[in-house]
Design a protein around this motif. Structure first.
Motif, PDB file in Angstrom:
ATOM      1  N   GLY A 215       0.827  -1.200   0.000  1.00 52.72           N
ATOM      2  CA  GLY A 215       0.000   0.000   0.000  1.00 52.72           C
ATOM      3  C   GLY A 215       0.861   1.250   0.000  1.00 52.72           C
ATOM      4  O   GLY A 215       2.073   1.198  -0.219  1.00 52.72           O
ATOM      5  N   ALA A 216       0.251   2.383   0.246  1.00 48.60           N
ATOM      6  CA  ALA A 216       0.976   3.654   0.283  1.00 48.60           C
ATOM      7  C   ALA A 216       0.532   4.457   1.492  1.00 48.60           C
ATOM      8  O   ALA A 216      -0.660   4.546   1.788  1.00 48.60           O
ATOM      9  CB  ALA A 216       0.730   4.460  -0.995  1.00 48.60           C
ATOM     10  N   SER A 219      -1.792   2.770   4.031  1.00 50.15           N
ATOM     11  CA  SER A 219      -3.145   2.421   3.585  1.00 50.15           C
ATOM     12  C   SER A 219      -3.460   0.948   3.753  1.00 50.15           C
ATOM     13  O   SER A 219      -4.604   0.539   3.622  1.00 50.15           O
ATOM     14  CB  SER A 219      -3.310   2.801   2.112  1.00 50.15           C
ATOM     15  OG  SER A 219      -2.469   2.008   1.289  1.00 50.15           O
ATOM     16  N   ARG A 222      -2.701  -3.560  -0.873  1.00 51.27           N
ATOM     17  CA  ARG A 222      -3.434  -3.175  -2.077  1.00 51.27           C
ATOM     18  C   ARG A 222      -3.382  -4.338  -3.065  1.00 51.27           C
ATOM     19  O   ARG A 222      -2.410  -4.485  -3.805  1.00 51.27           O
ATOM     20  CB  ARG A 222      -2.809  -1.920  -2.693  1.00 51.27           C
ATOM     21  CG  ARG A 222      -3.600  -1.358  -3.866  1.00 51.27           C
ATOM     22  CD  ARG A 222      -2.803  -0.283  -4.559  1.00 51.27           C
ATOM     23  NE  ARG A 222      -3.554   0.369  -5.614  1.00 51.27           N
ATOM     24  CZ  ARG A 222      -3.016   1.032  -6.635  1.00 51.27           C
ATOM     25  NH1 ARG A 222      -1.701   1.118  -6.733  1.00 51.27           N
ATOM     26  NH2 ARG A 222      -3.762   1.602  -7.537  1.00 51.27           N
ATOM     27  N   ARG A 224      -3.921  -6.950  -6.240  1.00 51.28           N
ATOM     28  CA  ARG A 224      -4.008  -6.781  -7.690  1.00 51.28           C
ATOM     29  C   ARG A 224      -3.873  -8.158  -8.353  1.00 51.28           C
ATOM     30  O   ARG A 224      -3.389  -9.110  -7.742  1.00 51.28           O
ATOM     31  CB  ARG A 224      -2.907  -5.853  -8.216  1.00 51.28           C
ATOM     32  CG  ARG A 224      -1.487  -6.406  -8.121  1.00 51.28           C
ATOM     33  CD  ARG A 224      -0.461  -5.354  -8.532  1.00 51.28           C
ATOM     34  NE  ARG A 224       0.891  -5.876  -8.636  1.00 51.28           N
ATOM     35  CZ  ARG A 224       1.717  -6.054  -7.624  1.00 51.28           C
ATOM     36  NH1 ARG A 224       1.320  -5.771  -6.395  1.00 51.28           N
ATOM     37  NH2 ARG A 224       2.933  -6.529  -7.813  1.00 51.28           N
ATOM     38  N   GLN A 311       0.712  -0.918 -13.762  1.00 55.27           N
ATOM     39  CA  GLN A 311      -0.304  -1.804 -13.212  1.00 55.27           C
ATOM     40  C   GLN A 311       0.285  -3.163 -12.851  1.00 55.27           C
ATOM     41  O   GLN A 311      -0.080  -3.772 -11.844  1.00 55.27           O
ATOM     42  CB  GLN A 311      -1.445  -1.976 -14.228  1.00 55.27           C
ATOM     43  CG  GLN A 311      -2.190  -0.690 -14.539  1.00 55.27           C
ATOM     44  CD  GLN A 311      -2.852  -0.099 -13.308  1.00 55.27           C
ATOM     45  OE1 GLN A 311      -3.520  -0.801 -12.567  1.00 55.27           O
ATOM     46  NE2 GLN A 311      -2.647   1.189 -13.085  1.00 55.27           N
ATOM     47  N   HIS A 315       2.366  -0.086  -8.766  1.00 56.85           N
ATOM     48  CA  HIS A 315       2.768   1.237  -8.292  1.00 56.85           C
ATOM     49  C   HIS A 315       1.568   2.170  -8.235  1.00 56.85           C
ATOM     50  O   HIS A 315       0.683   2.126  -9.097  1.00 56.85           O
ATOM     51  CB  HIS A 315       3.820   1.849  -9.228  1.00 56.85           C
ATOM     52  CG  HIS A 315       5.167   1.226  -9.082  1.00 56.85           C
ATOM     53  ND1 HIS A 315       6.066   1.138 -10.124  1.00 56.85           N
ATOM     54  CD2 HIS A 315       5.786   0.651  -8.015  1.00 56.85           C
ATOM     55  CE1 HIS A 315       7.169   0.548  -9.707  1.00 56.85           C
ATOM     56  NE2 HIS A 315       7.024   0.244  -8.432  1.00 56.85           N
ATOM     57  N   TRP A 316       1.554   3.065  -7.249  1.00 56.75           N
ATOM     58  CA  TRP A 316       0.494   4.066  -7.146  1.00 56.75           C
ATOM     59  C   TRP A 316       0.713   5.190  -8.147  1.00 56.75           C
ATOM     60  O   TRP A 316      -0.241   5.740  -8.691  1.00 56.75           O
ATOM     61  CB  TRP A 316       0.455   4.639  -5.727  1.00 56.75           C
ATOM     62  CG  TRP A 316      -0.149   3.732  -4.715  1.00 56.75           C
ATOM     63  CD1 TRP A 316       0.392   2.578  -4.234  1.00 56.75           C
ATOM     64  CD2 TRP A 316      -1.421   3.866  -4.080  1.00 56.75           C
ATOM     65  NE1 TRP A 316      -0.454   1.992  -3.325  1.00 56.75           N
ATOM     66  CE2 TRP A 316      -1.565   2.768  -3.199  1.00 56.75           C
ATOM     67  CE3 TRP A 316      -2.434   4.814  -4.136  1.00 56.75           C
ATOM     68  CZ2 TRP A 316      -2.694   2.601  -2.403  1.00 56.75           C
ATOM     69  CZ3 TRP A 316      -3.554   4.636  -3.341  1.00 56.75           C
ATOM     70  CH2 TRP A 316      -3.684   3.544  -2.494  1.00 56.75           C
ATOM     71  N   GLN A 317       1.970   5.568  -8.364  1.00 55.80           N
ATOM     72  CA  GLN A 317       2.303   6.681  -9.237  1.00 55.80           C
ATOM     73  C   GLN A 317       3.155   6.200 -10.405  1.00 55.80           C
ATOM     74  O   GLN A 317       4.084   5.405 -10.215  1.00 55.80           O
ATOM     75  CB  GLN A 317       3.073   7.766  -8.468  1.00 55.80           C
ATOM     76  CG  GLN A 317       2.354   8.310  -7.246  1.00 55.80           C
ATOM     77  CD  GLN A 317       1.126   9.122  -7.615  1.00 55.80           C
ATOM     78  OE1 GLN A 317       1.034   9.662  -8.721  1.00 55.80           O
ATOM     79  NE2 GLN A 317       0.176   9.231  -6.681  1.00 55.80           N
TER      80      GLN A 317
END
Length: 354
Positions: A215-216, A219, A222, A224, A311, A315-317
């Motif tokens: 997560g980031a 958070s 996450r 996937r 994806q 990565h978030w960014q």
């Protein structure tokens, strides 16, 4: 003042009269903080490692976390540097403390002020004492192993499957590091995979369900789905049919010799051991994270869209993904040749049609 707040302060004042020890109180806060990680499904290894780092940092500060100042952080980080600790490791210490301090501000500030007469110090971490991520490694250290180097390594692993006494362990090693590379996984994500996370029926290649994706900013995991590209589906089919059944039963996809889940540390240490057995020069050795970077770089070099790579890696960014891409020295020339070849093919096709 509200009656509820008055009761909190009065109750806290009564506890203050009993001379509550600030470090004992801090320990109870730390237990509460760790409980939030459990609630967010952090892995056992992550909880153990991070809580250990945090406890060592707090001990080095020499005062309760809510009294720690920027000067204290500078002093502790400077001491860690003096011990020869790598920048990335020092950053881990600072981030662990930062998360705990934010927890105190959000959850415990009122109680701390009532008990000890002062609210937590605001923002002891600033841009001057938080290590910059991008300067941890030199540009050369960020270059992942190239395609030829990995082909030699995987050939070495594949040959071991048929030559060493422990077939199951050699087979697991081959499937394990192929998975990290082709799926672009983190070591901790790989360690947490289970049998049920392999879905051959999803999409044209099948997919792995990465339940504990990073997560980031606290958070939590996450999840996937990651496609099994470059024949990873075939590797996984062989592994599940012929290798995993040779270990003891268990839910872990990749396990240790006792059948339990393999740990992130074992993945890292096992790779180092295999590279030493392979016997190549030190500059050709790499880490599990280098395999993840290689996944990003090699897919980018062969034309995979950067957003797709983002994806894939979770990565978030997209800016983070761009930092993972380290094209080869001939990347520009190779791209130019591909573009020219495509252009000439189009022109020849138009000429034939005319």
């Amino acid at each position: 003042m509200s009656q509820a707040r008055l009761r909190v302060i009065e109750g806290s004042a009564a506890r203050a009269d009993s001379a509550i020890d600030p470090f004992e109180y801090q320990a109870s806060c730390l237990d509460a903080y760790v409980a939030t990680w459990v609630a967010r499904s952090f892995s056992k290894d992550s909880i153990t490692n991070t809580s250990g780092v945090l406890r060592r940092f707090l001990s080095a500060c020499g005062r309760p976390a809510w009294e720690v100042t920027r000067d204290d952080v500078d002093r502790v980080v400077g001491g860690l540097a003096g011990l020869g600790m790598a920048p990335s490791t020092r950053r881990g210490y600072v981030q662990a403390f930062k998360g705990f301090h934010e927890f105190l501000l959000l959850r415990k500030a009122t109680e701390i002020e009532a008990l000890f007469g002062a609210a937590p110090v605001l923002d002891p971490i600033d841009r001057f004492n938080s290590a910059a991520h991008t300067t941890d490694l030199s540009p050369g250290a960020l270059v992942p192993p190239d395609v030829d180097r990995l082909e030699r390594f995987f050939t070495f692993l594949r040959e071991r499957v048929g030559s060493v006494r422990k077939y199951a362990v050699a087979g697991r090693d081959y499937a394990l590091y192929r998975t990290i590379y082709h799926a672009g996984l983190r070591a901790e994500e790989t360690a947490s995979l289970m049998h049920s996370d392999v879905h051959f029926e999803r999409g044209p290649f099948g997919k792995l369900h990465v339940r504990n994706g990073k997560g980031a900013r606290g958070s939590g995991p996450r999840p996937r789905f990651v496609p099994m590209l470059d024949h990873l589906d075939l590797v996984m089919t062989w592994y599940l049919a012929d290798v995993r059944p040779r270990f003891r039963d268990g839910t872990a996809l990749f396990c240790d010799e006792g059948g339990g889940p393999i740990s992130r540390g074992t993945i890292r240490n096992r790779l180092a051991s295999l590279l030493a057995i392979e016997g190549g020069p030190p500059e050709e050795r790499f880490t599990p994270h280098s395999l993840r970077r290689a996944c990003a770089t090699h897919n980018y070099e062969r034309g995979v869209d950067l957003v797709a790579i983002q994806q894939l890696l979770g990565h978030w960014q997209i800016g983070t993904t761009m930092k993972y891409v380290s094209p080869s020295a001939t990347f520009i020339e190779d791209a130019y040749r591909r573009a020219m070849s495509a252009t000439m093919s189009e022109l020849e096709g138009e000429g034939d049609g005319g």
